[in-house]
Every structure is written in C-alpha cells, then in structure tokens.
Design an enzyme around this catalytic site. Structure first.
Site, PDB file in Angstrom:
ATOM      1  N   LYS A  52       0.847  -1.205   0.000  1.00 10.82           N
ATOM      2  CA  LYS A  52       0.000   0.000   0.000  1.00 10.82           C
ATOM      3  C   LYS A  52       0.880   1.252   0.000  1.00 10.82           C
ATOM      4  O   LYS A  52       0.639   2.200  -0.755  1.00 10.82           O
ATOM      5  CB  LYS A  52      -0.931  -0.007   1.223  1.00 10.82           C
ATOM      6  CG  LYS A  52      -2.056  -1.037   1.120  1.00 10.82           C
ATOM      7  CD  LYS A  52      -2.838  -1.219   2.427  1.00 10.82           C
ATOM      8  CE  LYS A  52      -3.831  -2.377   2.298  1.00 10.82           C
ATOM      9  NZ  LYS A  52      -4.565  -2.702   3.531  1.00 10.82           N
ATOM     10  N   GLN A  96      -4.526  -1.602   9.909  1.00  7.21           N
ATOM     11  CA  GLN A  96      -4.466  -2.921   9.273  1.00  7.21           C
ATOM     12  C   GLN A  96      -5.002  -4.001  10.218  1.00  7.21           C
ATOM     13  O   GLN A  96      -4.628  -4.054  11.395  1.00  7.21           O
ATOM     14  CB  GLN A  96      -3.018  -3.233   8.848  1.00  7.21           C
ATOM     15  CG  GLN A  96      -2.847  -4.500   8.044  1.00  7.21           C
ATOM     16  CD  GLN A  96      -3.519  -4.451   6.656  1.00  7.21           C
ATOM     17  OE1 GLN A  96      -3.673  -3.401   6.061  1.00  7.21           O
ATOM     18  NE2 GLN A  96      -3.922  -5.607   6.156  1.00  7.21           N
ATOM     19  N   ASP A 119     -11.025   2.782   4.626  1.00  6.75           N
ATOM     20  CA  ASP A 119     -11.356   1.354   4.573  1.00  6.75           C
ATOM     21  C   ASP A 119     -12.875   1.143   4.514  1.00  6.75           C
ATOM     22  O   ASP A 119     -13.329   0.049   4.175  1.00  6.75           O
ATOM     23  CB  ASP A 119     -10.841   0.645   5.838  1.00  6.75           C
ATOM     24  CG  ASP A 119      -9.570  -0.146   5.587  1.00  6.75           C
ATOM     25  OD1 ASP A 119      -9.363  -0.593   4.450  1.00  6.75           O
ATOM     26  OD2 ASP A 119      -8.806  -0.327   6.554  1.00  6.75           O
TER      27      ASP A 119
HETATM   28  N1  GUN Z   1      -6.895  -6.957   6.474  1.00  8.70           N
HETATM   29  C1  GUN Z   1      -7.303  -7.692   5.415  1.00  8.70           C
HETATM   30  N2  GUN Z   1      -7.900  -6.893   4.509  1.00  8.70           N
HETATM   31  C2  GUN Z   1      -7.868  -5.639   5.009  1.00  8.70           C
HETATM   32  C3  GUN Z   1      -8.324  -4.384   4.513  1.00  8.70           C
HETATM   33  O1  GUN Z   1      -8.917  -4.239   3.437  1.00  8.70           O
HETATM   34  N3  GUN Z   1      -8.089  -3.319   5.333  1.00  8.70           N
HETATM   35  C4  GUN Z   1      -7.472  -3.434   6.533  1.00  8.70           C
HETATM   36  N4  GUN Z   1      -7.308  -2.325   7.268  1.00  8.70           N
HETATM   37  N5  GUN Z   1      -7.042  -4.588   7.012  1.00  8.70           N
HETATM   38  C5  GUN Z   1      -7.243  -5.684   6.246  1.00  8.70           C
END
Ligand code: GUN
Length: 296
Positions: A52, A96, A119
């Site tokens: 990311k 995350q 998110d």
């Molecule tokens: N863990 C697995 N997928 C995601 C996501 O799309 N966002 C976040 N913050 N954590 C994750």
C-alpha cells in the site's frame, strides 16, 4: 474463458489517479496523504501494508506508516487513532487488520473518524453504503465492482452467490451487488458456514463470489457452464520448494473451474491488486472531500 485481469485494471486505475495527482501538483494543491497503522509483525499484514505504501509513492501520494510493536496496548492504539483524526495533514488512514488478540478491534474501528475512514469499516460509512448514500466503500468489494464494470460483465437479473459473510467482503459485496446500477441489479444469495447444501446454490449461480479462505474449495462439479467466478481467497500454503517458503492460492480450484467459466479472476493477480487500487481511489476521494469541507 476470459481472465478478469486485476493486475492490469489496477494499473489502469493507478495511472488514472496518478494523472489527477500530477494535475493537483501543477495547480499547487496539496496531494492526498494516506497513513497506515500496523500493530505487530504478521507476515501477510507486513506485505499488504508495504505494498500500500509503495503504491502511494508510485502515484504521487504522500504516505505515513505507523508501525507499532505487538505489545501495544489498546489505550495507546486509541491515542494514535485520535492523533490521526486530529492531524489535518492526513486525508485518510487505515488500521491494518487483524489486530493482536488483546485489542478490541471493534472499539478501534469505531474510533476512526468516518471522514478519514478510507477502509469504509466504520458503521457510519457501512450504513451509508447500505442506504445508497455517499460513503467510503470497503476496498475489496469496491474493487470487485470496478472489475465487473470495466469488463462489462452482465450482472443484471443474474443470480449471484456470495460465499462467506465477513464484514470486509461477503456482507458488503452482497449489499452492493443487489443495489441499482452497473455491475449490480443482481439477485443475491449470501451463503456461509451454516448454509445447508451449498452446492445447490453454487450450481445454480450465474456469478460466484468466494471469500472463504479455504484453498481449492470450489470444485468443477460445483458450478455450471458459463459461470462468472470472483475468487477473493488469498491463502499462504507452506511450500519448502518455494523461495518464500509458501505459495499463494485462492478458494477456487482454477484447473477444474476455469474451463467451465465465462470469466474468472486468477489468484494472484485478480482481486488482490484491485483492493490496493480502490484504497488509493478512496484516499483521493477523502482528499477531495476534505478540501470541499474546508472551502464550504
Ligand atoms: N486486512 C485484510 N484486509 C484488510 C483491509 O482491506 N483493510 C485493513 N485495514 N485490514 C485488512
């Protein structure tokens, strides 16, 4: 059989965003700034967050990685979240998941300000999404919708069967695909671990979205000819013959299912890269909305 090439489409989307960012720079405007909070050293999470942050750099966003030790207390994490909410330089941020067991995930996600929740996990955004209002749509379902839209996959009146009811994928994609609009207007069945005779549903499905996390779960004899397959599973299977010590595989037995499918997402290179592209898209939206609020 046609591959739904998430790698290519995500690159197209990143290039489109990069174009907007370069225009912002030319106009002397602030560029989008994404922050990511990572607690601990989970291997997959480290990979995702690293990816990311790298993507931000590539398209001209600013990014900040806040990497906290696994013993970080819930109170300390909530303090970080509050600081990010109050930091005007940050347009959007993510925490995350998964978080270490001693931290209440729901409490943390509830503390993220909805305007910065790129998110789309906060109940305010999730509720607005379900009500067709402007919100942040969670990146993975948003990415699936975008992939279907860009390949002009016909979803109207089709039977879409979603496998898995997670808050991040199954639940939101079942809502989005039943709504009005392109890549939607579908008749959706949401199946889960307590569903009886899952095969009855998958065999009838025109479109299957599998978000289960069980390698090679969906077999050739469970689907009908012409089915559209969206494989959201990303499982690391230990394998000593590989350099990394594992290989990545999806929920779908690709060798068996792909000959019957009209469209199918590969793993890797399908839904995964789309998730990152749509997080960046949400961050761009967050920047634009932030700017609009300031000028209001
Ligand atoms: N863990 C697995 N997928 C995601 C996501 O799309 N966002 C976040 N913050 N954590 C994750």
């Amino acid at each position: 059989m046609k591959i739904l090439d998430g790698k290519k489409v995500s690159n197209d989307i990143k290039n489109e965003i990069a174009e907007v960012v370069s225009q912002m720079k030319e106009n002397g405007e602030k560029v989008p700034h994404l922050a990511a909070v990572l607690v601990g050293n989970d291997g997959a999470s480290l990979t995702y967050v690293g990816s990311k942050v790298r993507s931000c750099k590539r398209i001209g966003f600013e990014s900040t990685l806040i990497h906290l030790p696994s013993e970080t207390t819930e109170a300390a994490l909530l303090k970080e979240v509050e600081a990010l909410n109050n930091n005007d330089a940050i347009d959007g941020y993510i925490v995350q998941l998964p978080l270490p067991k001693h931290i209440d995930e729901e409490k943390v996600l509830m503390a993220v300000h909805p305007d910065k929740d790129v998110d789309g996990f906060h109940p305010t955004n999730f509720g607005k999404m379900a009500l067709d209002m402007e919100s942040f749509i969670p990146a993975t379902p948003y990415g699936i919708m975008e992939l279907l839209r860009r390949y002009d996959v016909d979803t109207q009146g089709k039977h879409t069967v979603v496998i898995g009811r997670s808050h991040i994928v199954g639940r939101p994609i079942s809502i989005l695909m039943s709504q009005k609009g392109k890549a939607a207007n579908s008749t959706v069945t949401l199946t889960h671990s307590r569903t009886k005779d899952l095969e009855v549903f998958t065999k009838d499905a025109d479109i299957i979205v599998s978000a289960l996390g069980v390698p090679d779960f969906l077999k050739g004899d469970m689907v009908k000819e012409g089915v559209v397959i969206i494989d959201v599973g990303i499982t690391r299977v230990p394998d000593d013959t590989k350099e990394k010590g594992y290989y990545i595989t999806g929920d779908v037995d690709f060798a068996q299912v792909s000959p019957k499918a009209s469209y199918i997402t590969p793993v890797p290179g399908g839904v995964g890269p789309m998730t990152i592209a749509m997080l960046l898209k949400n961050t761009l939206l967050a920047r634009e909305r932030h700017n609009n609020r300031k000028n209001a």
